[in-house]
Scaffold this active site. Structure first.
Site, PDB file in Angstrom:
ATOM      1  N   CYS A 147       0.667  -1.298  -0.304  1.00  0.00           N
ATOM      2  CA  CYS A 147       0.242   0.087   0.063  1.00  0.00           C
ATOM      3  C   CYS A 147       1.229   1.801  -0.134  1.00  0.00           C
ATOM      4  O   CYS A 147       1.360   1.324   0.769  1.00  0.00           O
ATOM      5  CB  CYS A 147      -0.622  -0.321   0.936  1.00  0.00           C
ATOM      6  SG  CYS A 147      -1.582   1.138   1.418  1.00  0.00           S
ATOM      7  N   CYS A 183       0.192   3.525   2.229  1.00  0.00           N
ATOM      8  CA  CYS A 183       0.499   3.402   3.946  1.00  0.00           C
ATOM      9  C   CYS A 183       1.654   3.341   3.730  1.00  0.00           C
ATOM     10  O   CYS A 183       2.152   4.767   5.054  1.00  0.00           O
ATOM     11  CB  CYS A 183       0.219   1.806   3.527  1.00  0.00           C
ATOM     12  SG  CYS A 183      -1.396   1.328   3.854  1.00  0.00           S
TER      13      CYS A 183
END
Length: 106
Positions: free
Chosen positions: A32, A35
């Protein structure tokens, strides 16, 4: 320097739900991109705010906790206080926005 601990399905209850101070939980995954952008911001918050604990839960490795809290989008940042989920922030955001959203817990 505060460390952001990795929490698992097995340690979530002790590290988060039984904590004596508010806990910011970063639900994330290796793949991600947002993230990865958010991670250093949460590290800074952990360093600057002793009143809160910051931990990370890898949703790929800990699907039980992710399912229990209905994590469908990441990064999902939850705040737990006294064992209760009390606040949520979804997506990568600038530090000042996160601090504003979670001000009452910092």
């Amino acid at each position: 320097m505060a460390t952001v601990a990795d929490v698992t399905d097995a340690t979530f209850q002790d590290e988060v739900l039984k904590s004596d101070k508010p806990v910011i939980v970063d639900f994330w995954a290796e793949w991600c991109g947002p993230c990865r952008m958010l991670s250093p911001i949460l590290d800074q918050i952990a360093d600057e705010h002793d009143s809160v604990k910051v931990v990370k839960v890898n949703v790929d490795e800990n699907q039980g906790i992710a399912a229990q809290y209905g994590i469908t989008s990441i990064p999902a940042v939850y705040v737990f206080k006294a064992g209760e989920h009390v606040a949520t922030s979804i997506g990568a955001k600038p530090k000042q926005i996160i601090e504003k959203e979670f001000a009452e817990y910092l």
